[in-house]
Write a protein that holds these residues in place. Structure first.
Motif, mmCIF file in Angstrom:
data_model
loop_
_atom_site.group_PDB
_atom_site.id
_atom_site.type_symbol
_atom_site.label_atom_id
_atom_site.label_comp_id
_atom_site.label_asym_id
_atom_site.label_seq_id
_atom_site.Cartn_x
_atom_site.Cartn_y
_atom_site.Cartn_z
ATOM 1 N N GLY A 48 -6.529 1.832 -4.106
ATOM 2 C CA GLY A 48 -5.679 3.009 -4.041
ATOM 3 C C GLY A 48 -6.432 4.276 -4.404
ATOM 4 O O GLY A 48 -7.655 4.277 -4.569
ATOM 5 N N SER A 49 -5.696 5.370 -4.543
ATOM 6 C CA SER A 49 -6.334 6.646 -4.865
ATOM 7 C C SER A 49 -5.467 7.526 -5.752
ATOM 8 O O SER A 49 -5.718 8.714 -5.892
ATOM 9 N N GLU A 86 -3.442 -8.762 5.655
ATOM 10 C CA GLU A 86 -4.266 -9.740 4.933
ATOM 11 C C GLU A 86 -4.388 -9.381 3.455
ATOM 12 O O GLU A 86 -4.186 -10.223 2.579
ATOM 13 N N ILE A 87 -4.708 -8.121 3.172
ATOM 14 C CA ILE A 87 -4.926 -7.721 1.772
ATOM 15 C C ILE A 87 -3.619 -7.710 1.002
ATOM 16 O O ILE A 87 -3.550 -8.134 -0.158
ATOM 17 N N SER A 88 -2.539 -7.252 1.649
ATOM 18 C CA SER A 88 -1.249 -7.221 0.965
ATOM 19 C C SER A 88 -0.697 -8.619 0.744
ATOM 20 O O SER A 88 -0.266 -8.962 -0.368
ATOM 21 N N HIS A 89 -0.717 -9.442 1.784
ATOM 22 C CA HIS A 89 -0.061 -10.745 1.718
ATOM 23 C C HIS A 89 -0.788 -11.716 0.793
ATOM 24 O O HIS A 89 -0.157 -12.592 0.192
ATOM 25 N N THR A 90 -2.110 -11.576 0.671
ATOM 26 C CA THR A 90 -2.860 -12.491 -0.196
ATOM 27 C C THR A 90 -2.894 -12.020 -1.651
ATOM 28 O O THR A 90 -3.474 -12.684 -2.493
ATOM 29 N N GLY A 91 -2.284 -10.873 -1.938
ATOM 30 C CA GLY A 91 -2.212 -10.393 -3.319
ATOM 31 C C GLY A 91 -3.526 -9.887 -3.870
ATOM 32 O O GLY A 91 -3.767 -9.941 -5.070
ATOM 33 N N ALA A 93 -4.575 -6.780 -3.952
ATOM 34 C CA ALA A 93 -4.458 -5.450 -4.553
ATOM 35 C C ALA A 93 -3.577 -5.493 -5.795
ATOM 36 O O ALA A 93 -2.667 -6.313 -5.901
ATOM 37 N N VAL A 94 -3.874 -4.594 -6.737
ATOM 38 C CA VAL A 94 -3.053 -4.505 -7.947
ATOM 39 C C VAL A 94 -1.658 -4.013 -7.585
ATOM 40 O O VAL A 94 -0.656 -4.488 -8.107
ATOM 41 N N LYS A 95 -1.583 -3.045 -6.685
ATOM 42 C CA LYS A 95 -0.310 -2.493 -6.240
ATOM 43 C C LYS A 95 -0.209 -2.592 -4.724
ATOM 44 O O LYS A 95 -1.225 -2.543 -4.018
ATOM 45 N N ASN A 96 1.027 -2.665 -4.236
ATOM 46 C CA ASN A 96 1.247 -2.759 -2.795
ATOM 47 C C ASN A 96 1.412 -1.384 -2.146
ATOM 48 O O ASN A 96 1.477 -1.284 -0.921
ATOM 49 N N ASP A 97 1.477 -0.330 -2.955
ATOM 50 C CA ASP A 97 1.733 1.017 -2.434
ATOM 51 C C ASP A 97 0.730 1.469 -1.374
ATOM 52 O O ASP A 97 1.136 2.025 -0.342
ATOM 53 N N PRO A 98 -0.593 1.286 -1.572
ATOM 54 C CA PRO A 98 -1.533 1.707 -0.525
ATOM 55 C C PRO A 98 -1.292 1.008 0.809
ATOM 56 O O PRO A 98 -1.389 1.633 1.869
ATOM 57 N N ALA A 99 -0.972 -0.283 0.770
ATOM 58 C CA ALA A 99 -0.717 -1.027 2.000
ATOM 59 C C ALA A 99 0.526 -0.501 2.706
ATOM 60 O O ALA A 99 0.555 -0.376 3.940
ATOM 61 N N ILE A 100 1.563 -0.182 1.942
ATOM 62 C CA ILE A 100 2.798 0.353 2.528
ATOM 63 C C ILE A 100 2.525 1.707 3.182
ATOM 64 O O ILE A 100 2.977 1.975 4.301
ATOM 65 N N PHE A 101 1.775 2.551 2.498
ATOM 66 C CA PHE A 101 1.432 3.864 3.059
ATOM 67 C C PHE A 101 0.625 3.714 4.344
ATOM 68 O O PHE A 101 0.904 4.375 5.353
ATOM 69 N N ALA A 102 -0.381 2.836 4.325
ATOM 70 C CA ALA A 102 -1.228 2.636 5.501
ATOM 71 C C ALA A 102 -0.414 2.074 6.665
ATOM 72 O O ALA A 102 -0.601 2.476 7.824
#
Length: 524
Positions: A48-49, A86-91, A93-102
């Motif tokens: 994230g950022s 892939e990155i979101s579903h396999t867990g 990332a610490v947070k799912n927010d970046p994946a949702i934004f992307a």
């Protein structure tokens, strides 16, 4: 004059670029390598950022990542969506927010194929009501709702079995300025069963038009003022905390009832509250239940609990106060120990590489100033120490070094407590950054290494030699084909390693796959 003293391809100050190497200037003024577009995509999705880095603010960093995401989408939108999933579903990332934004970017601004892929991927990324509401708000901000998005939202509700949907409607009632009523009215799903019709009607109008024991229990709970009756209803129907009226959440009996069926991630988030309210007392059955849950490796894996989430939870709980608000509690030692053990358990099945490793931990000032996952208690330095402890637990032949502009030998024991390690690192270093220092130290001391593993934010700027030059010199003089692994601690676009070098691996993030990925690289 010896002009080679002024121009030497083997020793170039890090404040200057190595000639003909395509280096760029980082945010600290040093010269490094710029990672490619897809590596930067991974860094954003995983790290994230939202907090920025020591040298660059969150808004500017997010703008850079958004631009990179759009460029990646133009290059191959379906590849981008697949990577998000892939990155979101396999867990990872610490947070799912970046994946949702992307994903919202892809569903709003991509071409037809990309938008279609994003809509199909939405249930895999937006797994909870909170995720769905965040996705709806991001999409509204970026472009607005289209026919494809409405269909995707309608399918999200219809795809859930009626029991799971009832739990979701009750648990996630409103987030991000959106409610289930809003989304159902905008998407107009056609109920696939009679049970779905009853649930949709209840969510939109509050009217219960058919038999549903769970919703009937929710309505009864909203009317009761008895803590014992509330506890009975919670136990009987496994009612989540979010559905319990606020006035009932001050009672110990209510929290003990909630704990019996509380999901693992929710339990971890509410440890401080349950301790404050008196539900978690030393030696109690509730404490035994928490310790047992945190010690269940299979349950940790099923819940996709990220190792850093457990570290954050431990640091927060141990501090005795919440990151936000004014809540305070007296930590229970058994809970701290259980969180500490769970952190290790989340890195299960780590195999030793059997290699001679030099572990370099960046303890420069920028590592202290860059936070991880937006949590004040966890900066890159502390996360660095946590990963070092995991390496120490898995490997036998490890030389541990902390560095800023100089090197500080370490002796981290596999039996050492995590808080001891991070506290020690917090008191070490704090100066500039010279990522070549561990390699130069190993050369001076004639330490034989099959690989250097460097944890850094890549803001290296100090020193008379670039890390890639130091590595080349080490390989030549030690007559070893030593590899270099750089683990990114911040989501910027820089790397100290040359990606064209087959003996160099860039890694991003701190998930459970990192040790195995490194091991596979070291073993060829």
């Amino acid at each position: 004059m010896k002009y080679t003293q002024l121009f030497n391809l083997n020793k170039t100050p890090q404040s200057q670029a190595i000639p003909n190497q395509g280096q760029v200037q980082n945010s600290a003024g040093g010269y490094v390598y710029e990672v490619d577009r897809w590596t930067l995509v991974d860094r954003f999705l995983i790290l994230g950022s939202e907090t920025g880095t020591y040298y660059i603010g969150a808004q500017q960093l997010t703008m850079e990542h958004a631009k990179n995401l759009l460029e990646a989408m133009d290059e191959d939108g379906e590849r981008l969506v697949a990577r998000i999933v892939e990155i979101s579903h396999t867990g990872r990332a610490v947070k799912n927010d970046p994946a949702i934004f992307a994903l919202a970017l892809a569903s709003s601004l991509g071409n037809l194929e990309t938008r279609t892929a994003a809509h199909l991927a939405m249930p895999k990324v937006c797994r909870t009501g909170t995720h769905l509401f965040a996705f709806a708000e991001a999409t509204k901000t970026l472009r607005g709702w289209g026919r494809g998005f409405r269909r995707a939202v309608a399918e999200w509700y219809n795809a859930k079995p009626s029991e799971a949907l009832a739990q979701s409607l009750v648990k996630y009632q409103a987030r991000e300025g959106w409610t289930n009523r809003d989304l159902l009215r905008l998407s107009h799903p056609k109920p696939r069963t009679e049970e779905h019709r009853v649930l949709f009607k209840w969510a939109v109008s509050g009217e219960l038009t058919g038999p549903n024991e769970f919703l009937e229990a929710i309505q009864e709970l909203r009317k009761t003022t008895s803590k014992s009756d509330a506890a009975t209803l919670i136990r009987a129907f496994k009612i989540p905390r979010e559905a319990v009226p606020t006035e009932l959440l001050v009672h110990r009996e209510v929290w003990l009832a909630l704990l019996e069926s509380m999901p693992l991630t929710a339990m971890v988030r509410n440890l401080g509250t349950m301790t404050k309210i008196g539900a978690l007392e030393p030696g109690s059955e509730a404490i035994d239940s928490v310790v047992k849950a945190l010690g269940d490796g299979d349950r940790l894996r099923r819940a996709r609990v990220h190792p850093l989430s457990l570290l954050i939870a431990m640091l927060t709980y141990e501090s005795g106060r919440g990151v936000k608000g004014t809540a305070t509690w007296i930590p229970v030692p058994e809970v701290i120990d259980a969180l500490n053990s769970a952190f290790y358990a989340s890195f299960t099945n780590i195999e030793s590489s059997g290699k001679r490793l030099v572990l370099g931990l960046d303890v420069s000032g920028s590592m202290e100033g860059t936070r991880v996952a937006g949590v004040p208690l966890l900066n890159c330095r502390k996360a660095c120490g946590a990963m070092a402890l995991i390496t120490a637990a898995a490997e036998q032949g490890v030389t541990q070094l902390a560095f800023d502009t100089q090197v500080y030998p370490l002796a981290i024991s596999r039996s050492q407590r995590l808080d001891d390690v991070v506290n020690r690192l917090a008191k070490t270093g704090g100066g500039g950054t010279d990522c070549s220092a561990p390699i130069q130290f190993a050369l001076r001391k004639k330490i034989k290494a099959d690989a250097f593993i460097i944890y850094t934010d890549a803001e290296s700027w100090y020193g008379a030699q670039h890390p890639v030059q130091a590595l080349a010199e080490y390989r030549q003089k030690m007559k070893l084909d030593t590899k270099l692994v750089i683990v990114a601690m911040a989501a910027n676009r820089f790397s100290i390693g040359d990606e064209k070098d087959a003996g160099t691996l860039n890694v991003v993030g701190f998930d459970a796959s990192v040790p195995q990925v490194i091991n596979e690289f070291l073993k060829n």
